[in-house]
Scaffold this motif. Structure first.
Motif, mmCIF file in Angstrom:
data_model
loop_
_atom_site.group_PDB
_atom_site.id
_atom_site.type_symbol
_atom_site.label_atom_id
_atom_site.label_comp_id
_atom_site.label_asym_id
_atom_site.label_seq_id
_atom_site.Cartn_x
_atom_site.Cartn_y
_atom_site.Cartn_z
ATOM 1 N N VAL A 47 2.167 -1.339 -1.589
ATOM 2 C CA VAL A 47 1.325 -2.517 -1.397
ATOM 3 C C VAL A 47 1.945 -3.697 -2.145
ATOM 4 C CG1 VAL A 47 -0.966 -3.511 -1.662
ATOM 5 C CG2 VAL A 47 -0.720 -1.059 -1.251
ATOM 6 N N PRO A 48 2.413 -4.743 -1.440
ATOM 7 C CA PRO A 48 2.960 -5.921 -2.122
ATOM 8 C C PRO A 48 1.902 -6.575 -3.002
ATOM 9 C CG PRO A 48 3.490 -5.932 0.214
ATOM 10 C CD PRO A 48 2.480 -4.853 0.015
ATOM 11 N N ASP A 49 2.367 -7.246 -4.037
ATOM 12 C CA ASP A 49 1.436 -7.912 -4.960
ATOM 13 C C ASP A 49 0.532 -8.895 -4.252
ATOM 14 O OD1 ASP A 49 3.928 -8.103 -7.646
ATOM 15 O OD2 ASP A 49 2.582 -6.474 -7.003
ATOM 16 N N ALA A 50 1.018 -9.484 -3.158
ATOM 17 C CA ALA A 50 0.229 -10.495 -2.431
ATOM 18 C C ALA A 50 -1.065 -9.923 -1.876
ATOM 19 C CB ALA A 50 1.060 -11.077 -1.293
ATOM 20 N N TYR A 51 -1.126 -8.596 -1.676
ATOM 21 C CA TYR A 51 -2.305 -7.989 -1.071
ATOM 22 C C TYR A 51 -3.207 -7.269 -2.071
ATOM 23 C CZ TYR A 51 0.089 -8.832 3.343
ATOM 24 O OH TYR A 51 0.720 -9.431 4.399
ATOM 25 N N LEU A 52 -2.896 -7.374 -3.346
ATOM 26 C CA LEU A 52 -3.682 -6.645 -4.346
ATOM 27 C C LEU A 52 -5.120 -7.147 -4.433
ATOM 28 C CD1 LEU A 52 -1.053 -6.177 -7.209
ATOM 29 C CD2 LEU A 52 -1.822 -4.517 -5.501
ATOM 30 N N GLY A 53 -5.368 -8.385 -3.996
ATOM 31 C CA GLY A 53 -6.727 -8.916 -4.023
ATOM 32 C C GLY A 53 -7.550 -8.553 -2.797
ATOM 33 N N SER A 54 -6.934 -7.883 -1.813
ATOM 34 C CA SER A 54 -7.636 -7.509 -0.588
ATOM 35 C C SER A 54 -8.333 -6.166 -0.766
ATOM 36 C CB SER A 54 -6.646 -7.419 0.582
ATOM 37 O OG SER A 54 -5.919 -8.623 0.733
ATOM 38 N N ASP A 55 -9.214 -5.811 0.181
ATOM 39 C CA ASP A 55 -9.792 -4.470 0.206
ATOM 40 C C ASP A 55 -8.688 -3.485 0.594
ATOM 41 O OD1 ASP A 55 -12.898 -5.642 1.687
ATOM 42 O OD2 ASP A 55 -12.265 -5.525 -0.402
ATOM 43 N N ILE A 56 -8.506 -2.462 -0.198
ATOM 44 C CA ILE A 56 -7.417 -1.511 0.017
ATOM 45 C C ILE A 56 -7.994 -0.112 0.200
ATOM 46 C CG2 ILE A 56 -5.326 -0.477 -0.962
ATOM 47 C CD1 ILE A 56 -4.877 -3.065 -2.510
ATOM 48 N N VAL A 57 -7.519 0.586 1.221
ATOM 49 C CA VAL A 57 -7.933 1.966 1.481
ATOM 50 C C VAL A 57 -6.696 2.842 1.493
ATOM 51 C CG1 VAL A 57 -8.871 3.536 3.213
ATOM 52 C CG2 VAL A 57 -10.013 1.369 2.780
ATOM 53 N N ASP A 58 -6.710 3.894 0.700
ATOM 54 C CA ASP A 58 -5.634 4.879 0.710
ATOM 55 C C ASP A 58 -5.921 5.880 1.831
ATOM 56 O OD1 ASP A 58 -3.670 6.440 -1.795
ATOM 57 O OD2 ASP A 58 -4.049 7.229 0.203
ATOM 58 N N ALA A 59 -5.067 5.894 2.845
ATOM 59 C CA ALA A 59 -5.313 6.742 4.010
ATOM 60 C C ALA A 59 -5.382 8.220 3.631
ATOM 61 C CB ALA A 59 -4.230 6.520 5.061
ATOM 62 N N GLY A 60 -4.571 8.641 2.670
ATOM 63 C CA GLY A 60 -4.583 10.039 2.264
ATOM 64 C C GLY A 60 -5.882 10.436 1.597
ATOM 65 N N VAL A 61 -6.373 9.598 0.696
ATOM 66 C CA VAL A 61 -7.618 9.884 -0.010
ATOM 67 C C VAL A 61 -8.801 9.844 0.967
ATOM 68 C CG1 VAL A 61 -9.213 9.067 -1.792
ATOM 69 C CG2 VAL A 61 -6.734 9.029 -2.208
ATOM 70 N N ALA A 62 -8.792 8.868 1.883
ATOM 71 C CA ALA A 62 -9.905 8.709 2.826
ATOM 72 C C ALA A 62 -9.772 9.597 4.064
ATOM 73 C CB ALA A 62 -9.998 7.252 3.271
ATOM 74 N N ALA A 63 -8.694 10.390 4.129
ATOM 75 C CA ALA A 63 -8.453 11.288 5.265
ATOM 76 C C ALA A 63 -8.388 10.531 6.583
ATOM 77 C CB ALA A 63 -9.530 12.377 5.332
ATOM 78 N N LEU A 64 -7.660 9.405 6.582
ATOM 79 C CA LEU A 64 -7.436 8.625 7.792
ATOM 80 C C LEU A 64 -6.038 8.907 8.321
ATOM 81 C CD1 LEU A 64 -8.910 5.149 6.777
ATOM 82 C CD2 LEU A 64 -9.934 6.820 8.301
ATOM 83 N N ARG A 65 -5.913 9.017 9.640
ATOM 84 C CA ARG A 65 -4.616 9.271 10.252
ATOM 85 C C ARG A 65 -4.462 8.414 11.504
ATOM 86 N NH1 ARG A 65 -7.082 14.028 10.233
ATOM 87 N NH2 ARG A 65 -6.915 14.184 12.503
ATOM 88 N N SER A 66 -3.237 8.085 11.808
ATOM 89 C CA SER A 66 -2.946 7.375 13.061
ATOM 90 C C SER A 66 -2.699 8.411 14.142
ATOM 91 C CB SER A 66 -1.712 6.482 12.877
ATOM 92 O OG SER A 66 -0.600 7.253 12.420
ATOM 93 N N ASP A 67 -3.769 9.155 14.454
ATOM 94 C CA ASP A 67 -3.646 10.285 15.364
ATOM 95 C C ASP A 67 -4.144 9.888 16.748
ATOM 96 O OD1 ASP A 67 -4.616 13.816 15.127
ATOM 97 O OD2 ASP A 67 -3.513 12.682 16.654
ATOM 98 N N LEU A 68 -3.230 9.662 17.664
ATOM 99 C CA LEU A 68 -3.599 9.233 19.013
ATOM 100 C C LEU A 68 -4.198 10.363 19.847
ATOM 101 C CD1 LEU A 68 -0.476 7.040 19.778
ATOM 102 C CD2 LEU A 68 -2.793 6.220 19.397
#
Length: 463
Positions: A168-189
């Motif tokens: 995550v670049p420093d420029a985005y540290l102020g945004s809402d951030i979700v860790d896909a691994g922790v949240a069990a999110l996948r780009s599964d088509l």
């Protein structure tokens, strides 16, 4: 508990407070801008009339002024003078306002000349009113943009960063951030419920940025194309190439891979058409729908309506409504088996209402609820097959069609692409038509498709 509930169980169900506040603020700021423009028009022309004709202003003049305000607001809305950029950029805001004023005046002059009342028009009052209005509108728009910049800076838009193996670049540290691994999110088509989970999360944001491993960028891009959101993927290595579809923010380079296909004004026009036609049609067809419901109950035991999970806009799952046309014990809730010409599952009443498309009428309720539109890509059952292959495995562009609300009818339907999908080409034909519709949408095209639908209500492939 339904599959949808299980798919998003344990996932945050409410937007972070700051993001929710920003989204609400944009709506209220746009409404404030509309009100400020209307007030400026009112005051500007009232000043001109008062100078030339001191005393009481007649009721007809007030009525004409109200009409002019409504016309201006309509033109400005169509011209995107109330889009988000008009809240943050004084130059853009003033330019769009001036174009809208010019268009309103042109329309006014055309009406005046057509009615041949130019001799009775108070020229000095009109000129003074135009000058006053332009000064007031430009002044208040500059002031509003200045206040928005001071209060929100560049943070008016809601932004989410999904981290899937990237940095995550420093420029985005102020945004809402979700860790896909922790949240069990996948780009599964290949997992519609995972796509529904992502769609449910992304609906709360204006922009999503993906930071992922190189091997997953293509798959994330495919997921975002149907998500009805501005989606971007962080690709630092492409910055030196300078492609056209690139955004820069504080040194972080992203490739723009998706945008919602319709602007706010276009979505409003499409929704207005849906409501304007759906309400009177539902009232008119109510006796027929009641009669069909009674016939279904008398013909075979079971519920009147058939509810089935379908994929909607932004890859979010909804339940489509139809009149039940099959016996309950043989109904296919996943849609794995397409109806055939001599399908033994279809009831006597079911065969009639399917042949005449009457079984689709309850979808007008889906339109009224905002889950569907009158015109759009047809929503398919999650288990639908083309031959022996799932629809989305035939062509990965299949997910792109979900950037718009699904429709009761569509370009594919009026071209005759309906019925069973026995071969891969059957879904490819429909997909090509849906993508063509997506890329060339217009309100007149929707009206044209609705008109042509009357010719294909009964079709050789409808069974």
């Amino acid at each position: 508990m339904s599959k949808i509930d299980l798919a998003i169980r344990g996932y945050p169900s409410r937007t972070p407070f700051v993001s929710a506040a920003r989204r609400s603020a944009k709506i209220w700021l746009c409404l404030a801008l509309i009100g400020a423009d209307a007030l400026a028009l009112f005051i500007g022309f009232a000043v001109g009339l008062s100078v030339e004709q001191p005393g009481t202003i007649s009721g007809n003049v007030w009525t004409s002024m109200l009409g002019a305000i409504l016309v201006f607001v309509g033109i400005a809305f169509q011209n995107e003078a109330y889009a988000s950029k008009s809240l943050t950029s004084g130059v853009t805001s003033c330019r769009q306002a001036l174009v809208s004023i010019a268009a309103t005046l042109l329309l006014f002059l055309l009406v005046v000349f057509s009615l041949k009342v130019t001799g009775r028009m108070p020229r000095f009052a009109l000129s003074l009113g135009i000058i006053s209005t332009v000064v007031l509108i430009l002044s208040q728009r500059i002031l509003i943009c200045h206040l928005v910049q001071r209060l929100y800076g560049s943070q008016l838009h809601t932004e989410l960063v999904i981290v899937d193996g990237g940095n995550v670049p420093d420029a985005y540290l102020g945004s809402d951030i979700v860790d896909a691994g922790v949240a069990a999110l996948r780009s599964d088509l290949d997992d519609p419920y995972m796509l529904n989970r992502l769609g449910t999360l992304l609906r709360h944001y204006d922009r999503v940025v993906i930071s992922c491993a190189p091997e997953r960028k293509v798959e994330w891009a495919q997921v975002l194309k149907g998500a009805n959101i501005q989606g971007e993927i962080i690709v630092p290595e492409i910055g030196e190439l300078g492609p056209l579809a690139v955004h820069q923010l504080s040194g972080a380079t992203t490739v723009v891979v998706s945008r919602g296909p319709l602007s706010l004004a276009d979505r409003a026009k499409k929704r207005a058409l849906d409501i304007a036609l759906t309400v009177p049609v539902l009232i008119m067809l109510l006796p027929l729908m009641v009669a069909v419901a009674l016939a279904i109950r008398l013909d075979s035991p079971g519920p009147v309506f058939f509810r089935q999970e379908r994929m909607g806009r932004g890859n979010r799952i909804f339940h489509i409504l139809k009149f039940r046309s099959m016996r309950v014990e043989t109904s296919d809730s996943d849609g794995t088996r397409s109806a055939s010409r001599d399908d033994d599952r279809i009831t006597r009443i079911g065969r009639l209402i399917r042949r005449t498309s009457i079984d689709e009428l309850p979808q007008l309720i889906n339109v009224l609820l905002g889950e569907m539109s009158l015109v759009g890509p047809r929503p398919h059952a999650l288990g639908s097959l083309a031959g022996d292959e799932l629809f989305w495995r035939v062509d990965r562009q299949y997910w792109h069609r979900h950037a718009l609300k699904p429709g009761i009818t569509g370009l594919a339907q009026v071209r005759g692409f309906r019925g069973a999908t026995e071969h891969r080409r059957d879904i490819v034909n429909r997909l090509e038509a849906d993508l063509e519709y997506l890329q060339g949408w217009s309100l007149m095209r929707d009206i044209g498709i609705l008109a042509m639908t009357a010719q294909v209500l009964t079709h050789k492939n409808a069974y």
